[in-house]
Design a protein around this motif. Sequence first.
Motif, PDB file in Angstrom:
ATOM      1  N   LEU A  53       0.170   3.360   7.510  1.00 45.22           N
ATOM      2  CA  LEU A  53       0.474   4.121   6.288  1.00 45.22           C
ATOM      3  C   LEU A  53       1.162   3.282   5.211  1.00 45.22           C
ATOM      4  CD1 LEU A  53       1.839   7.401   7.965  1.00 45.22           C
ATOM      5  CD2 LEU A  53      -0.386   7.086   6.854  1.00 45.22           C
ATOM      6  N   GLU A  54       1.235   1.966   5.426  1.00 41.29           N
ATOM      7  CA  GLU A  54       2.052   1.138   4.540  1.00 41.29           C
ATOM      8  C   GLU A  54       1.598   1.200   3.074  1.00 41.29           C
ATOM      9  OE1 GLU A  54       0.173   0.107   6.988  1.00 41.29           O
ATOM     10  OE2 GLU A  54      -0.931  -1.714   6.514  1.00 41.29           O
ATOM     11  N   ASN A  55       0.305   1.422   2.846  1.00 45.45           N
ATOM     12  CA  ASN A  55      -0.178   1.471   1.463  1.00 45.45           C
ATOM     13  C   ASN A  55       0.126   2.788   0.774  1.00 45.45           C
ATOM     14  OD1 ASN A  55      -1.200  -1.109   1.661  1.00 45.45           O
ATOM     15  ND2 ASN A  55      -3.155  -0.383   2.484  1.00 45.45           N
ATOM     16  N   ARG A  56       0.553   3.760   1.554  1.00 49.86           N
ATOM     17  CA  ARG A  56       0.804   5.088   0.964  1.00 49.86           C
ATOM     18  C   ARG A  56       2.278   5.334   0.655  1.00 49.86           C
ATOM     19  NH1 ARG A  56      -3.347   9.157   4.080  1.00 49.86           N
ATOM     20  NH2 ARG A  56      -5.130   7.751   4.035  1.00 49.86           N
ATOM     21  N   VAL A  57       3.119   4.348   0.986  1.00 46.66           N
ATOM     22  CA  VAL A  57       4.556   4.541   0.768  1.00 46.66           C
ATOM     23  C   VAL A  57       4.877   4.448  -0.723  1.00 46.66           C
ATOM     24  CG1 VAL A  57       6.849   3.561   1.219  1.00 46.66           C
ATOM     25  CG2 VAL A  57       5.144   3.630   3.049  1.00 46.66           C
TER      26      VAL A  57
END
Length: 273
Positions: A53-57
């Motif tokens: 989920l790192e790109n959605r933080v």
Amino acid sequence: MSGRVIVVTSGKGGVGKTTATANIAVALASSGSSVAMIDMDIGLRNLDILMGLENRVVYNLVDVVEEKCKIRQALVKDKRHASLCLLPAAQTRDKTAVNADQMKKLCAELKTMFDFVLVDSPAGIESGFQNAIAGAEEAVVICTPEMSAVRDADRVIGLLEARKEEISQYRLIINRIRPAMVKNNDMMSVNDVLEILSCKLLGVVPEDEDVIISTNKGEPLAGTDNARAGQAYRNIARRLKGEEVSFLDLDSLNGNNGSWFARVVKFFNPVRV
Ligand code: ADP
Ligand code: MG
């Protein structure tokens, strides 16, 4: 709604807290519960990567406690489970950025929104640990079958014991067990560990190289058909929900790995959880 706040902690670092948090959360969500994960390992930010989920933080935990955004704005929805959310750690701040009172308030609010709130904590028993456990009512202690990890887990258990009024129960996960090594007396067995730590056992997770592969994919094993560590985490989630899951069930669920698990079961058999 009043959910359960469970902190995932350990004495020694690198024993599998973040992996356990992600996998237990996925298993709980897969079985119909709503789950929020809080990444308290401020400065490192691991859980978002494990979950892919790192790109959605956008916002993080520190933004929430500093009231730069609302909790709902900071919660990142999981890709696969609509009822699973992550409150990410800040990457650029240190562990003093959130204090115990702020953590209590945050957990109290999340409890009204989710069935389970899982808190992934930083290593060690310093201030980061105290803050991570501040809002929790239950704890899961992770340790590996090594003397140093067991000794450090013992210290954590001592600290949890001293907080009995807030932390009503704590249970142990023994991670990265290698049955062949145990059999050859090259590794501590489950019972060896339990003899040292007077702690109720929540589960045992085998060493499984798929854990590393799944980390790189950003997809926790508990959400796949993995029959070893993934199954162990699914069983742990069921035990957290109050089901009695014997280790023998593990055996029957593991077709091809039957002989492998038969050996594991031999070591687990005396222990009923
Ligand atoms: P912590 O959060 O306690 O520091 P991590 O969850 O980041 O620990 O795990 C540390 C390392 O151990 C990671 O590389 C992870 O992939 C690996 N690991 C954890 N559990 C297992 C397991 N059951 N089998 C194999 N590798 C594991
Ligand atoms: Mg971690």
